[in-house]
Write a protein that holds these residues in place. Structure first.
Motif, short mmCIF file in Angstrom:
data_model
loop_
_atom_site.label_atom_id
_atom_site.label_comp_id
_atom_site.label_asym_id
_atom_site.label_seq_id
_atom_site.Cartn_x
_atom_site.Cartn_y
_atom_site.Cartn_z
N ALA A 31 25.78 30.68 53.40
CA ALA A 31 25.10 29.38 53.41
C ALA A 31 23.59 29.61 53.29
N GLY A 32 22.94 28.76 52.51
CA GLY A 32 21.49 28.89 52.32
C GLY A 32 21.10 29.83 51.20
N TYR A 33 22.08 30.27 50.41
CA TYR A 33 21.82 31.18 49.30
C TYR A 33 22.49 30.67 48.03
N MET A 34 21.89 31.00 46.89
CA MET A 34 22.51 30.78 45.59
C MET A 34 23.04 32.13 45.13
N CYS A 35 24.28 32.16 44.66
CA CYS A 35 24.90 33.43 44.27
C CYS A 35 25.38 33.36 42.83
N ASN A 36 25.24 34.47 42.14
CA ASN A 36 25.66 34.56 40.75
C ASN A 36 26.54 35.80 40.56
N SER A 37 27.72 35.60 40.04
CA SER A 37 28.65 36.70 39.74
C SER A 37 28.84 36.76 38.24
N GLN A 38 28.59 37.93 37.66
CA GLN A 38 28.80 38.13 36.23
C GLN A 38 29.93 39.13 36.05
N PHE A 39 30.91 38.79 35.21
CA PHE A 39 32.08 39.63 35.00
C PHE A 39 32.05 40.23 33.60
N PHE A 40 32.34 41.52 33.53
CA PHE A 40 32.28 42.26 32.27
C PHE A 40 33.64 42.84 31.93
N SER A 41 33.83 43.15 30.65
CA SER A 41 35.12 43.64 30.18
C SER A 41 35.32 45.13 30.42
N ASP A 42 34.23 45.86 30.72
CA ASP A 42 34.36 47.31 30.89
C ASP A 42 33.40 47.83 31.95
N ALA A 43 33.61 49.07 32.36
CA ALA A 43 32.80 49.68 33.41
C ALA A 43 31.34 49.84 33.01
N ALA A 44 31.07 49.97 31.71
CA ALA A 44 29.68 50.10 31.25
C ALA A 44 28.94 48.77 31.30
N THR A 46 28.97 46.13 29.27
CA THR A 46 28.32 45.81 27.99
C THR A 46 28.77 44.47 27.42
N ASN A 47 29.92 43.95 27.83
CA ASN A 47 30.45 42.72 27.25
C ASN A 47 30.72 41.70 28.36
N LEU A 48 29.85 40.71 28.47
CA LEU A 48 29.99 39.66 29.47
C LEU A 48 31.16 38.76 29.10
N VAL A 49 32.12 38.57 30.03
CA VAL A 49 33.30 37.77 29.73
C VAL A 49 33.45 36.58 30.68
N GLY A 50 32.61 36.48 31.71
CA GLY A 50 32.72 35.35 32.62
C GLY A 50 31.56 35.31 33.61
N VAL A 51 31.32 34.11 34.16
CA VAL A 51 30.24 33.91 35.13
C VAL A 51 30.70 32.89 36.17
N LYS A 52 30.32 33.14 37.41
CA LYS A 52 30.52 32.16 38.48
C LYS A 52 29.19 32.03 39.21
N THR A 53 28.67 30.79 39.27
CA THR A 53 27.42 30.53 39.97
C THR A 53 27.68 29.53 41.08
N GLU A 54 27.26 29.88 42.29
CA GLU A 54 27.36 29.00 43.45
C GLU A 54 25.95 28.53 43.79
N PHE A 55 25.69 27.25 43.58
CA PHE A 55 24.36 26.69 43.75
C PHE A 55 24.07 26.33 45.20
N CYS A 56 22.80 26.13 45.52
CA CYS A 56 22.38 25.77 46.88
C CYS A 56 23.01 24.45 47.34
N SER A 57 23.30 23.57 46.41
CA SER A 57 23.89 22.27 46.74
C SER A 57 25.36 22.37 47.10
#
Length: 78
Positions: A31-44, A46-57
């Motif tokens: 609570a009280g934080y904005m969080c961003n999760s970025q998901f990639f297709s490989d360990a390097a 290099t290829n962004l395949v998804g995002v989840k953002t939890e806003f302050c609201s």
């Protein structure tokens, strides 16, 4: 008929047992934080395949898919 129902139940159980594993790896957004999760297709990461953002609201925005290759960041709400 019973065999078909049991086969569908077994398949659903296998899918549900696999999906939460990736979801459990996600850090919790405090609570009280904005969080961003970025998901990639490989360990390097290099290829962004998804995002989840939890806003302050409390609103959550997602697109793409969840994988085990994650970059996670957080920042305090002002």
């Amino acid at each position: 008929m019973i065999r078909r129902v049991l086969a569908v139940a077994a398949l659903a159980t296998a899918v549900l047992a696999t999906v939460p594993t990736a979801a459990q790896a996600l850090p919790a957004c405090r609570a009280g934080y904005m969080c961003n999760s970025q998901f990639f297709s490989d360990a390097a990461r290099t290829n962004l395949v998804g995002v989840k953002t939890e806003f302050c609201s409390g609103e959550v925005s997602t697109w793409g898919r969840v994988t085990g290759y994650l970059n996670w960041s957080t920042s305090a709400c002002s």
